[in-house]
Design an enzyme around this catalytic site. Structure first.
Site, PDB file in Angstrom:
ATOM      1  N   GLU A  13       0.845  -1.195   0.000  1.00  0.00           N
ATOM      2  CA  GLU A  13       0.000   0.000   0.000  1.00  0.00           C
ATOM      3  C   GLU A  13       0.878   1.242   0.000  1.00  0.00           C
ATOM      4  O   GLU A  13       1.757   1.389   0.847  1.00  0.00           O
ATOM      5  CB  GLU A  13      -0.927  -0.002   1.211  1.00  0.00           C
ATOM      6  N   HIS A  31     -48.033   0.390   4.847  1.00  0.00           N
ATOM      7  CA  HIS A  31     -48.406   1.783   4.617  1.00  0.00           C
ATOM      8  C   HIS A  31     -48.225   2.560   5.919  1.00  0.00           C
ATOM      9  O   HIS A  31     -48.558   2.060   7.000  1.00  0.00           O
ATOM     10  CB  HIS A  31     -49.869   1.871   4.169  1.00  0.00           C
ATOM     11  N   GLY A  77      -7.398   1.157   2.798  1.00  0.00           N
ATOM     12  CA  GLY A  77      -8.804   1.466   2.518  1.00  0.00           C
ATOM     13  C   GLY A  77      -9.072   1.996   1.130  1.00  0.00           C
ATOM     14  O   GLY A  77     -10.214   2.005   0.673  1.00  0.00           O
ATOM     15  N   GLY A  78      -8.026   2.476   0.434  1.00  0.00           N
ATOM     16  CA  GLY A  78      -8.213   2.960  -0.919  1.00  0.00           C
ATOM     17  C   GLY A  78      -9.031   4.232  -1.006  1.00  0.00           C
ATOM     18  O   GLY A  78      -9.289   4.908  -0.001  1.00  0.00           O
ATOM     19  N   THR A  79      -9.460   4.555  -2.212  1.00  0.00           N
ATOM     20  CA  THR A  79     -10.201   5.791  -2.458  1.00  0.00           C
ATOM     21  C   THR A  79     -11.499   5.839  -1.660  1.00  0.00           C
ATOM     22  O   THR A  79     -11.842   6.861  -1.070  1.00  0.00           O
ATOM     23  CB  THR A  79     -10.510   5.936  -3.957  1.00  0.00           C
ATOM     24  N   CYS A  80     -12.242   4.734  -1.624  1.00  0.00           N
ATOM     25  CA  CYS A  80     -13.564   4.740  -1.000  1.00  0.00           C
ATOM     26  C   CYS A  80     -13.505   5.230   0.442  1.00  0.00           C
ATOM     27  O   CYS A  80     -14.234   6.142   0.828  1.00  0.00           O
ATOM     28  CB  CYS A  80     -14.169   3.341  -1.051  1.00  0.00           C
TER      29      CYS A  80
END
Length: 464
Positions: free
Chosen positions: A36, A448, A41-44
């Site tokens: 890494e 509903h 965690g990367g971009t996200c």
């Protein structure tokens, strides 16, 4: 140079595909290294989904606070504390990132290596560590999950001004007076609306004739109208030609399709014109890994590159740039390489949600795509003002739309532009996955009042 460290597998990049993949490989008994460059965690987790949606939530609170009187609630002045918003964003990111890192570090057979990887052959990598030293890693299987970064367009003068991208804009400690946004895609719209809600004047410049070019024209037109209703200036068919700094202001000179020159002056400029793959440092050519004319790594339906034993997953392979697609790439590789299955990317669904407000949830074919494929279709469309739950909470902007095969009654695709549009879209996706005819939803009993019951009425609103 020291002898190479031998592994069964090396994963480059700890994004939403790389993280679960390296753990699956290690737990299957393979000695695995995860390389890494910066943050787990990367971009996200670090620059994408997690921080942006955290900030979008703050923007929605500001929006509702200003509308409090509509609900009979009196409030005082609404003030925006960007440092507090930024801290909340950072705290959430740190929690996600640190939790992932701890999990990786505790995984047996897995080594987490922080550094930048470069191919020296199809089976070897030189990794420059953060302390400046270098390691050589060798493995029979290498997986590339190195992701993308914001693109920088060719606009005269851009390199001479201090502009923002999708990462740096989230580090602002004050609200821009006037935010100029270059680009009318997902990133530009989410940040544009967010900062409008924080109190900025916002102008979006889009070179095409509509926002979100891959959506149906009625969807794109409705989104444009909603954003203009929010007070955002939108300039379509307008191409940025130059950027200059005049005092404390940024001046964007743009040419409209008709030839008119327009000058927009703002305090800040966000460049949101797409993303490019992180391939340069990888030196894919050194491993015989083919790339396309935009630099994305070419893969087949099994995510194999042109180099034997080398795979690419996530954004860097040029597929749809969504976290859930990256994760599905991991599942395909796990199925094929660990479980000895035959999974491919062919025919997989592409659901996504754009986190403007109201949300746009999308799945399957657009109406335009269905007609291009000469499908015999029926189109169901209903305004959110016909949805009881939307009326009750005073969130009636937008509409729901579904494309149905007239011969089989199967749902081919849907767009839900409305409150919790992504959640309603997911219900339609489940019906598509189960190959349910639309009549099952039309005739179903839903609680509903819920947004779900709107599907009863949607499928009675077919265009003639």
């Amino acid at each position: 140079m020291s002898a190479p460290d031998e592994y069964n597998a090396v994963v480059i990049g700890s994004g939403q595909g790389g993280n679960p993949l390296c753990k699956a490989l290690a737990l299957a008994g393979m000695r695995t290294a995860l390389v890494e460059r910066e943050h787990v965690g990367g971009t996200c987790v670090n620059e994408g989904c997690t921080p942006t949606k955290t900030m979008v939530a703050s923007g929605r609170v500001a929006y509702l606070a200003r509308r409090a009187a509509d609900y009979g609630v009196q409030t005082g002045d609404i003030r925006i504390d960007m440092t507090r918003i930024r801290k909340r964003k950072r705290d959430v990111v740190d929690s996600f990132r640190n939790g992932s890192q701890v999990s990786l570090e505790k995984t047996k057979n897995l080594d987490l290596v922080f550094g930048e990887a470069t191919f020296t052959s199809p089976k070897s990598l030189a990794v420059r560590l953060k302390d400046g030293t270098q390691r050589t890693l060798r493995a029979e299987q290498i997986y590339i999950n190195a992701g993308c970064r914001p693109a920088v367009p060719q606009v005269d003068g851009l390199k001479d001004v201090s502009y923002l991208n999708s990462t740096s804009i989230m580090e602002l400690d004050s609200v821009p007076e006037h935010l100029l946004v270059l680009g009318g895609g997902y990133v530009g719209l989410e940040f544009g609306q967010m900062f409008r809600r924080f109190g900025s004047r916002v102008s979006i410049v889009q070179r095409g004739d509509r926002l979100l070019r891959d959506e149906d024209s009625d969807v794109a037109d409705e989104i444009t109208a909603l954003l203009r209703q929010d007070g955002i200036d939108i300039f379509l068919n307008t191409i940025a030609e130059s950027v200059t700094k005049v005092g404390s202001q940024i001046v964007l000179t743009a040419r409209e399709k008709a030839g008119t020159i327009r000058q927009l002056q703002g305090s800040h400029l966000l460049v949101a014109t797409g993303r490019v793959p992180n391939v340069e440092a990888l030196s894919p050519g050194s491993a015989g890994i083919a790339t396309d004319d935009r630099g994305f790594i070419k893969v087949n339906f099994r995510l194999e590159t042109s180099a034997a034993g080398v795979y690419a997953l996530g954004d860097i392979n040029g597929g749809p740039a969504f976290t859930h697609i990256s994760y599905d790439d991991f599942r395909i590789l796990r199925t094929n390489l660990i479980d000895k299955g035959t999974a491919t990317t062919e025919g997989r669904p592409l659901p996504y949600t754009i986190y403007i407000d109201p949300q746009l949830g999308r799945i399957g074919m657009t109406e335009a795509q269905a007609r291009d494929h000469n499908k015999n279709i029926r189109v169901a469309k209903m305004s959110m003002s016909s949805v009881a739950r939307a009326l009750e909470v005073d969130e009636t902007r937008g509409f729901m739309k579904a494309v149905v095969d007239a011969d089989t009654n199967q749902i081919l695709g849907a767009a839900v532009l409305g409150i919790e549009g992504g959640e309603i879209m997911s219900m339609l996706q489940l019906a598509m996955m189960g190959k349910m005819p639309f009549t099952n939803l039309r005739d179903a009993i839903f609680a509903h009042p819920t947004l779900a019951e709107s599907l009863n009425n949607l499928f009675t609103h077919f265009a003639s």
